[in-house]
Design a protein around this motif. Sequence first.
Motif, mmCIF file in Angstrom:
data_model
loop_
_atom_site.group_PDB
_atom_site.id
_atom_site.type_symbol
_atom_site.label_atom_id
_atom_site.label_comp_id
_atom_site.label_asym_id
_atom_site.label_seq_id
_atom_site.Cartn_x
_atom_site.Cartn_y
_atom_site.Cartn_z
ATOM 1 N N TRP A 77 -13.074 1.859 -16.393
ATOM 2 C CA TRP A 77 -13.795 1.747 -17.652
ATOM 3 C C TRP A 77 -13.504 2.897 -18.622
ATOM 4 O O TRP A 77 -13.812 2.796 -19.820
ATOM 5 N N ARG A 78 -12.826 3.956 -18.139
ATOM 6 C CA ARG A 78 -12.499 5.094 -19.005
ATOM 7 C C ARG A 78 -11.146 4.932 -19.696
ATOM 8 O O ARG A 78 -10.738 5.784 -20.485
ATOM 9 N N GLY A 79 -10.455 3.860 -19.392
ATOM 10 C CA GLY A 79 -9.180 3.614 -20.061
ATOM 11 C C GLY A 79 -8.134 4.651 -19.715
ATOM 12 O O GLY A 79 -7.878 4.950 -18.545
ATOM 13 N N LEU A 80 -7.535 5.241 -20.732
ATOM 14 C CA LEU A 80 -6.477 6.227 -20.524
ATOM 15 C C LEU A 80 -6.983 7.502 -19.875
ATOM 16 O O LEU A 80 -6.210 8.268 -19.302
ATOM 17 N N GLU A 81 -8.299 7.751 -19.970
ATOM 18 C CA GLU A 81 -8.878 8.947 -19.356
ATOM 19 C C GLU A 81 -9.214 8.744 -17.882
ATOM 20 O O GLU A 81 -9.652 9.680 -17.209
ATOM 21 N N ASN A 82 -9.017 7.537 -17.385
ATOM 22 C CA ASN A 82 -9.236 7.244 -15.969
ATOM 23 C C ASN A 82 -8.278 8.092 -15.124
ATOM 24 O O ASN A 82 -7.056 8.010 -15.298
ATOM 25 N N PRO A 83 -8.792 8.929 -14.208
ATOM 26 C CA PRO A 83 -7.897 9.742 -13.376
ATOM 27 C C PRO A 83 -6.889 8.918 -12.589
ATOM 28 O O PRO A 83 -5.805 9.410 -12.267
ATOM 29 N N ALA A 84 -7.240 7.658 -12.286
ATOM 30 C CA ALA A 84 -6.338 6.789 -11.530
ATOM 31 C C ALA A 84 -5.383 6.014 -12.434
ATOM 32 O O ALA A 84 -4.616 5.178 -11.952
ATOM 33 N N HIS A 85 -5.423 6.280 -13.733
ATOM 34 C CA HIS A 85 -4.557 5.558 -14.660
ATOM 35 C C HIS A 85 -3.093 5.794 -14.302
ATOM 36 O O HIS A 85 -2.673 6.917 -14.033
ATOM 37 N N GLY A 86 -2.327 4.726 -14.296
ATOM 38 C CA GLY A 86 -0.898 4.846 -13.997
ATOM 39 C C GLY A 86 -0.540 4.500 -12.570
ATOM 40 O O GLY A 86 0.643 4.349 -12.239
ATOM 41 N N ILE A 87 -1.538 4.392 -11.696
ATOM 42 C CA ILE A 87 -1.266 3.999 -10.303
ATOM 43 C C ILE A 87 -1.081 2.482 -10.271
ATOM 44 O O ILE A 87 -2.008 1.723 -10.582
ATOM 45 N N ILE A 88 0.102 2.043 -9.890
ATOM 46 C CA ILE A 88 0.433 0.626 -9.987
ATOM 47 C C ILE A 88 1.594 0.289 -9.054
ATOM 48 O O ILE A 88 2.430 1.166 -8.758
ATOM 49 N N ILE A 89 1.631 -0.934 -8.568
ATOM 50 C CA ILE A 89 2.811 -1.444 -7.874
ATOM 51 C C ILE A 89 3.654 -2.135 -8.930
ATOM 52 O O ILE A 89 3.331 -3.244 -9.380
ATOM 53 N N ALA A 90 4.711 -1.475 -9.348
ATOM 54 C CA ALA A 90 5.461 -1.901 -10.523
ATOM 55 C C ALA A 90 6.053 -3.297 -10.377
ATOM 56 O O ALA A 90 6.031 -4.088 -11.333
ATOM 57 N N ARG A 91 6.547 -3.642 -9.190
ATOM 58 C CA ARG A 91 7.269 -4.908 -9.043
ATOM 59 C C ARG A 91 6.369 -6.124 -9.210
ATOM 60 O O ARG A 91 6.843 -7.211 -9.560
ATOM 61 N N VAL A 92 5.066 -5.971 -8.949
ATOM 62 C CA VAL A 92 4.150 -7.106 -9.122
ATOM 63 C C VAL A 92 3.043 -6.801 -10.134
ATOM 64 O O VAL A 92 2.150 -7.606 -10.346
ATOM 65 N N GLN A 112 1.571 7.761 -4.959
ATOM 66 C CA GLN A 112 1.053 8.016 -6.309
ATOM 67 C C GLN A 112 -0.345 8.630 -6.237
ATOM 68 O O GLN A 112 -0.697 9.530 -7.009
ATOM 69 N N ILE A 113 -1.146 8.127 -5.301
ATOM 70 C CA ILE A 113 -2.502 8.659 -5.133
ATOM 71 C C ILE A 113 -2.456 10.096 -4.622
ATOM 72 O O ILE A 113 -3.209 10.964 -5.086
ATOM 73 N N VAL A 114 -1.553 10.355 -3.670
ATOM 74 C CA VAL A 114 -1.402 11.713 -3.134
ATOM 75 C C VAL A 114 -1.030 12.683 -4.255
ATOM 76 O O VAL A 114 -1.550 13.812 -4.326
ATOM 77 N N ARG A 166 0.824 -1.204 0.000
ATOM 78 C CA ARG A 166 0.000 0.000 0.000
ATOM 79 C C ARG A 166 0.863 1.260 0.000
ATOM 80 O O ARG A 166 0.559 2.236 -0.672
ATOM 81 N N THR A 167 1.913 1.226 0.783
ATOM 82 C CA THR A 167 2.758 2.414 0.864
ATOM 83 C C THR A 167 3.489 2.690 -0.439
ATOM 84 O O THR A 167 4.016 3.779 -0.635
ATOM 85 N N GLU A 168 3.487 1.728 -1.352
ATOM 86 C CA GLU A 168 4.086 1.960 -2.666
ATOM 87 C C GLU A 168 3.161 2.766 -3.571
ATOM 88 O O GLU A 168 3.628 3.558 -4.398
#
Length: 447
Positions: free
Chosen positions: A338-353, A316-318, A310-312
């Motif tokens: 469902w908005r794809g690239l227009e999703n405001p949360a797009h890009g928030i991810i834990i990269a290692r998993v 990003q959310i902040v 979560r701390t990872e």
Amino acid sequence: MKEILRVPMFMMIIGGISLIIIMLLYQAIAQDKKIAINAEKIILGIFLFAISGATGAGVMPFMKLHPVALSNRETTALTITLQIIVYGVFLFILSPRLHSWLKDYLKALFTTMLSDPFLALFLLMILLSALWSDTPEVSLKKSLVILEVSAVAIYVAQRFSWKEIYPWWRTVNLFVLLWSLVKTNPSSAGCWSGILSHKNQFSFFMAQTAVLWFLFAFYSPKDRRLSIVFGLLASLAVQKGCSGASRILVIILLGLWVYLSVIKKLPVQWAVVSVILFLIISIGLGILVINNLEAIVVDGLNKDMTLTGRTEFWPQIVDKINLRPLLGYGVNSFWQPWRGLENPAHGIIIARVQFIPPHSHNGFLDLACDLGWGGLILFMFSFFNNIVKGVVYLTRTQLPEAGLPLFILTYILMTNLTETGLFGSTSIWFWYIVMSVRLSLDTTAKI
């Protein structure tokens, strides 16, 4: 069975029988006050059961009765129509009981808004958030559903005292427990989620249920044996939910009641400081055990170390919230895969998993996503305002009812540190509104 339901004559018979039952219930409620009160509690209990926890009861027909169904994109017109009809019938049945409710309701609402102006502004933000949302239709629907839950909560708070609310509350929780014992829904790892769809939310709800029944056992000797049985069954459900945080929560909530009995006789200002200190220590204890004591958490509590994950993504959310810091993205307008690239949360991810979170796993961050830091600040001011009023109420009233507001505040705080559910059409939000209104009424009343 479906073929039978399509036969017009059969449907007419069912409709006729249903109409007769509705009219008989209406007549009984109109003539007998005791029946009216019990019917009211049953109908309100159905509503509370449907929105139980952060996910709601995932069983039929309560899934269709959950208010969120009115705002979901995938909900059919038939489901919406049937929900409106069902709740319309409930209102009709209770109409003899509701003939004089409006004056008291408006009085309770007005008193709460004066006593807690931060909550009043927060509710206004909910209503208006569609104006700055990128998906205004989504925000408006979700906002209206949240306000619907709030309106029912206000009704419960002005209609019933804590002494009446307490048995009703634990009884509804008991039905969730018993149904979940029948329908455990174990995962591949054997962790139960019951009828609440997610093991963590299920475990938190069962922790709440266990403490409510253990407290009743302590304060009600006549019902002690059965209450202990219910408390132990809820404790078993906590264990089967595989959530280490929920087991810590049971200890904290039970410890709270011992603590409240000690500080009850202190001057209000010192009692407030003591409660805040308890909350700070509880937060610290929760973080310490969940995040740092790996030997205890993994080996003793069977808890995977998800807080580190979560701390990872929390930073990003902040960063996303800081793009719209004052008002946020609008109710339910941030997490929109469902908005794809227009999703405001797009890009928030834990990269290692490569894990893409569906929400913040923190109720306060999710609130800030929807209504910005401005909305979160308003809520926190309301929260601390309720701590003060909760302590005032504690010094005026006898336990266990006197401790219920502070119990709710502690539960909300602890369960939203690593999960969500604080803000929305959930029983968590429902109880926050009930507590706010009830405290406003109780602390402004003349002694």
